[in-house]
Design an enzyme around this catalytic site. Structure first.
Site, mmCIF file in Angstrom:
data_model
loop_
_atom_site.group_PDB
_atom_site.id
_atom_site.type_symbol
_atom_site.label_atom_id
_atom_site.label_comp_id
_atom_site.label_asym_id
_atom_site.label_seq_id
_atom_site.Cartn_x
_atom_site.Cartn_y
_atom_site.Cartn_z
ATOM 1 N N GLY A 129 0.819 -1.212 0.000
ATOM 2 C CA GLY A 129 0.000 0.000 0.000
ATOM 3 C C GLY A 129 0.855 1.266 0.000
ATOM 4 O O GLY A 129 2.093 1.224 -0.092
ATOM 5 N N TYR A 130 0.158 2.374 0.102
ATOM 6 C CA TYR A 130 0.780 3.701 -0.054
ATOM 7 C C TYR A 130 1.887 3.935 0.998
ATOM 8 O O TYR A 130 3.059 4.122 0.653
ATOM 9 C CB TYR A 130 -0.330 4.750 0.045
ATOM 10 N N ILE A 131 1.518 3.913 2.260
ATOM 11 C CA ILE A 131 2.510 4.239 3.288
ATOM 12 C C ILE A 131 3.485 3.076 3.483
ATOM 13 O O ILE A 131 4.696 3.271 3.663
ATOM 14 C CB ILE A 131 1.806 4.608 4.619
ATOM 15 N N SER A 188 -4.038 6.685 13.856
ATOM 16 C CA SER A 188 -4.444 7.880 13.117
ATOM 17 C C SER A 188 -4.855 8.993 14.065
ATOM 18 O O SER A 188 -5.359 8.733 15.171
ATOM 19 C CB SER A 188 -5.637 7.496 12.234
ATOM 20 N N TYR A 198 -14.466 3.517 10.898
ATOM 21 C CA TYR A 198 -13.021 3.424 10.648
ATOM 22 C C TYR A 198 -12.241 3.937 11.866
ATOM 23 O O TYR A 198 -11.317 3.288 12.349
ATOM 24 C CB TYR A 198 -12.645 4.222 9.388
ATOM 25 N N LYS A 201 -9.486 2.010 14.648
ATOM 26 C CA LYS A 201 -8.144 2.441 15.060
ATOM 27 C C LYS A 201 -8.093 2.542 16.587
ATOM 28 O O LYS A 201 -7.140 2.100 17.223
ATOM 29 C CB LYS A 201 -7.798 3.793 14.424
ATOM 30 N N ASN A 238 -11.205 10.372 -2.140
ATOM 31 C CA ASN A 238 -11.880 11.051 -1.029
ATOM 32 C C ASN A 238 -11.009 12.149 -0.462
ATOM 33 O O ASN A 238 -11.504 13.129 0.080
ATOM 34 C CB ASN A 238 -12.158 10.062 0.115
ATOM 35 N N GLY A 259 -19.355 15.423 9.001
ATOM 36 C CA GLY A 259 -18.349 14.784 9.858
ATOM 37 C C GLY A 259 -17.024 15.529 9.907
ATOM 38 O O GLY A 259 -16.177 15.235 10.753
ATOM 39 N N ASP A 260 -16.803 16.493 9.006
ATOM 40 C CA ASP A 260 -15.531 17.235 9.009
ATOM 41 C C ASP A 260 -15.460 18.211 10.182
ATOM 42 O O ASP A 260 -16.477 18.777 10.591
ATOM 43 C CB ASP A 260 -15.388 18.054 7.711
HETATM 44 P P1 NAD Z 1 -3.416 1.449 1.725
HETATM 45 O O1 NAD Z 1 -4.812 1.031 1.482
HETATM 46 O O2 NAD Z 1 -2.624 1.979 0.576
HETATM 47 O O3 NAD Z 1 -2.590 0.269 2.417
HETATM 48 C C1 NAD Z 1 -3.200 -0.672 3.278
HETATM 49 C C2 NAD Z 1 -2.886 -2.047 2.747
HETATM 50 O O4 NAD Z 1 -3.494 -3.042 3.578
HETATM 51 C C3 NAD Z 1 -3.390 -2.274 1.324
HETATM 52 O O5 NAD Z 1 -2.300 -2.650 0.505
HETATM 53 C C4 NAD Z 1 -4.417 -3.388 1.468
HETATM 54 O O6 NAD Z 1 -4.450 -4.235 0.333
HETATM 55 C C5 NAD Z 1 -3.932 -4.079 2.733
HETATM 56 N N1 NAD Z 1 -4.957 -4.845 3.474
HETATM 57 C C6 NAD Z 1 -6.173 -4.427 3.902
HETATM 58 N N2 NAD Z 1 -6.811 -5.418 4.551
HETATM 59 C C7 NAD Z 1 -5.983 -6.497 4.540
HETATM 60 C C8 NAD Z 1 -6.078 -7.824 5.042
HETATM 61 N N3 NAD Z 1 -7.174 -8.264 5.677
HETATM 62 N N4 NAD Z 1 -5.028 -8.663 4.856
HETATM 63 C C9 NAD Z 1 -3.919 -8.236 4.206
HETATM 64 N N5 NAD Z 1 -3.770 -7.001 3.704
HETATM 65 C C10 NAD Z 1 -4.801 -6.135 3.872
HETATM 66 O O7 NAD Z 1 -3.450 2.545 2.900
HETATM 67 P P2 NAD Z 1 -2.288 3.481 3.475
HETATM 68 O O8 NAD Z 1 -2.690 4.889 3.216
HETATM 69 O O9 NAD Z 1 -0.968 2.994 3.059
HETATM 70 O O10 NAD Z 1 -2.503 3.225 5.027
HETATM 71 C C11 NAD Z 1 -1.715 2.304 5.769
HETATM 72 C C12 NAD Z 1 -2.224 2.281 7.202
HETATM 73 O O11 NAD Z 1 -2.142 3.590 7.745
HETATM 74 C C13 NAD Z 1 -3.695 1.858 7.306
HETATM 75 O O12 NAD Z 1 -3.833 1.041 8.462
HETATM 76 C C14 NAD Z 1 -4.415 3.176 7.493
HETATM 77 O O13 NAD Z 1 -5.611 3.028 8.204
HETATM 78 C C15 NAD Z 1 -3.391 3.976 8.290
HETATM 79 N N6 NAD Z 1 -3.549 5.423 8.141
HETATM 80 C C16 NAD Z 1 -3.570 5.970 6.886
HETATM 81 C C17 NAD Z 1 -3.758 7.341 6.745
HETATM 82 C C18 NAD Z 1 -3.827 7.976 5.370
HETATM 83 O O14 NAD Z 1 -4.325 9.093 5.249
HETATM 84 N N7 NAD Z 1 -3.335 7.340 4.319
HETATM 85 C C19 NAD Z 1 -3.906 8.165 7.876
HETATM 86 C C20 NAD Z 1 -3.859 7.559 9.138
HETATM 87 C C21 NAD Z 1 -3.670 6.193 9.263
HETATM 88 N N1 UDP Z 2 -11.359 18.492 1.191
HETATM 89 C C1 UDP Z 2 -11.946 19.293 0.205
HETATM 90 N N2 UDP Z 2 -12.231 18.713 -1.001
HETATM 91 C C2 UDP Z 2 -11.970 17.411 -1.296
HETATM 92 C C3 UDP Z 2 -11.355 16.601 -0.275
HETATM 93 C C4 UDP Z 2 -11.082 17.184 0.947
HETATM 94 O O1 UDP Z 2 -12.195 20.466 0.426
HETATM 95 O O2 UDP Z 2 -12.272 16.958 -2.403
HETATM 96 C C5 UDP Z 2 -11.011 19.095 2.496
HETATM 97 C C6 UDP Z 2 -11.705 18.455 3.684
HETATM 98 O O3 UDP Z 2 -12.960 19.062 3.919
HETATM 99 C C7 UDP Z 2 -10.692 18.725 4.799
HETATM 100 C C8 UDP Z 2 -9.340 18.681 4.072
HETATM 101 O O4 UDP Z 2 -9.631 18.889 2.692
HETATM 102 O O5 UDP Z 2 -10.859 20.046 5.310
HETATM 103 C C9 UDP Z 2 -8.603 17.341 4.219
HETATM 104 O O6 UDP Z 2 -9.489 16.276 3.842
HETATM 105 P P1 UDP Z 2 -8.978 14.777 3.719
HETATM 106 O O7 UDP Z 2 -10.163 13.942 3.356
HETATM 107 O O8 UDP Z 2 -7.802 14.735 2.797
HETATM 108 O O9 UDP Z 2 -8.428 14.443 5.170
HETATM 109 P P2 UDP Z 2 -9.213 14.317 6.587
HETATM 110 O O10 UDP Z 2 -10.448 15.163 6.512
HETATM 111 O O11 UDP Z 2 -9.494 12.879 6.736
HETATM 112 O O12 UDP Z 2 -8.253 14.837 7.601
#
Ligand code: NAD
Ligand code: UDP
Length: 340
Positions: free
Chosen positions: A10-12, A124, A149, A153, A198, A294-295
């Site tokens: 995944g991303y992170i 998160s 969600y 967490k 999103n 919810g924001d």
């Molecule tokens: P992502 O969706 O890119 O990565 C998550 C990965 O988990 C994906 O590759 C997905 O395929 C895998 N996955 C999900 N369910 C699974 C399962 N049951 N078994 C095996 N693999 C599974 O998301 P990300 O943005 O890289 O986020 C990584 C973590 O960080 C997540 O737990 C997310 O909740 C947390 N997080 C992300 C953000 C954000 O904004 N990106 C912010 C806060 C916390």
């Molecule tokens: N936001 C926006 N337009 C979009 C997506 C997000 O104006 O298409 C705003 C949202 O209302 C918030 C900020 O951008 O103020 C960050 O939103 P995001 O969904 O990225 O993160 P989170 O709200 O989960 O912190």
């Protein structure tokens, strides 16, 4: 160290794999690819020149998780795997509780069974109560989450804390991420959201690329200087490095520690749009739309504990975040390709 990275495609997770490999660690990734592509790991290998073992595995299947631990020797687990779409979690709460909680429970069970005692969990800023005064520090009130969600967490944090407490010799680190954005400067890996994004940054970059005709700014009547929502955006490479710092810290301690990974610098939606335009030279058409349910007006971190104990702080600027996002987006207009 030999590190087990769940959700590492995944991303992170993929960005963290790069930093782990560059710091000399070995990496084994497990992911069920529900929201990612294994292509990301081939790119990680290209960036680092090092191999990554990939195991396709659903963490909800406890026997499969056990089999991974039985055939490897891990020093530490980085647990990124999970579902993360807030809106989807409201529509399908059971899917979120089942996926995120069972994955964490199965992982803990396998760790206990196979003597692995260190885990870093992707938490998160969403676990903080919306009524906290900003910036939030690790002592700020948690709970009162506004969607399933967020509760997953919150609950995973409780599960891991209780397990560390019960076992005595475990080291659990809960990393509370703020708003990860950006991409690796190589442009080889980045965020590849499915469908209509999103989150703000992928929406901006897809608008810049012409895939969306304009950005909707959700509300300009918040009690903030320009009326738009304020968040704490952090470059994903900084965030990834925070995990390496946390792993080093874990060497010395047992029990549970919580750290904010944010910059501490508040940034509004309009400021982000302007920063993106300045860094890339691309205009972002936008319209003011109603507030998103919810924001909240503002969420940003006090990251001082991370600096004090982990020796970590964010280094990369808003300009870096925008430039690297655009570099990834323009080099990979369809992300990793495939069916995502
Ligand atoms: P992502 O969706 O890119 O990565 C998550 C990965 O988990 C994906 O590759 C997905 O395929 C895998 N996955 C999900 N369910 C699974 C399962 N049951 N078994 C095996 N693999 C599974 O998301 P990300 O943005 O890289 O986020 C990584 C973590 O960080 C997540 O737990 C997310 O909740 C947390 N997080 C992300 C953000 C954000 O904004 N990106 C912010 C806060 C916390
Ligand atoms: N936001 C926006 N337009 C979009 C997506 C997000 O104006 O298409 C705003 C949202 O209302 C918030 C900020 O951008 O103020 C960050 O939103 P995001 O969904 O990225 O993160 P989170 O709200 O989960 O912190």
């Amino acid at each position: 160290m030999n590190v087990f990275v769940t959700g590492g495609t995944g991303y992170i997770g993929s960005h963290t794999c790069v930093e782990l490999l560059e710091a000399g660690h070995s990496v084994v990734v497990a992911d069920n690819l529900v929201n990612s592509s294994a292509e990301s790991l081939r790119r990680v290998e290209r960036i680092t020149g090092r191999a990554v073992e990939f195991i396709e595995c659903d963490l909800r299947e406890s026997a499969a998780v056990d089999a991974v631990f039985a055939s490897h020797r891990f020093d530490c687990v980085l647990h990124f795997a999970g579902l993360k779409a807030v809106g989807e979690s409201v529509a399908k709460p059971l899917l979120y509780f089942e996926n995120n909680l069972n994955s964490t429970i199965n992982l803990c069970r396998a760790m206990a069974e196979h003597g692995v005692k260190k885990i870093i969990f992707s938490s998160s800023a969403t676990v903080y109560s919306p009524d906290n005064v900003m910036p939030v520090n690790e002592e700020s009130r948690t709970g009162g989450c506004t969607n399933p969600y967020g509760w997953t967490k919150f609950m995973c944090e409780q599960i891991l804390r209780a397990e560390a407490e019960a076992r005595g010799d475990w080291s659990v680190i809960l990393l509370r991420y703020f708003n990860p954005v950006g991409a690796h400067p190589s442009g080889l890996i980045g965020e590849d959201p499915r469908g209509i994004p999103n989150n703000l940054m992928p929406f901006i970059s897809q608008t810049a690329a012409g895939r969306r005709d304009h950005l909707n700014i959700f509300g300009n009547d918040y009690d903030t200087p320009d009326g738009t929502g304020i968040r704490d955006y952090i470059h994903v490479v900084d965030l990834a490095r925070g995990h390496v710092a946390a792993m080093n810290y874990m060497e010395k301690v047992t029990g549970t520690e919580v750290f904010n990974l944010g910059t501490g610098a508040p940034c509004s939606v309009l400021e982000m749009v302007r920063a993106f335009e300045k860094a890339t030279g691309v205009k972002i058409p936008f319209r003011i739309a109603p507030r998103r349910p919810g924001d909240v007006a503002r969420v940003y971190a006090d990251p001082s504990k991370s600096l004090r104990l982990l020796g970590w702080k964010s280094e990369l600027s808003l300009e870096d975040m925008c430039r690297d996002t655009w570099n990834w987006q323009s080099k990979n207009p369809d992300g990793y390709g495939g069916d995502l």
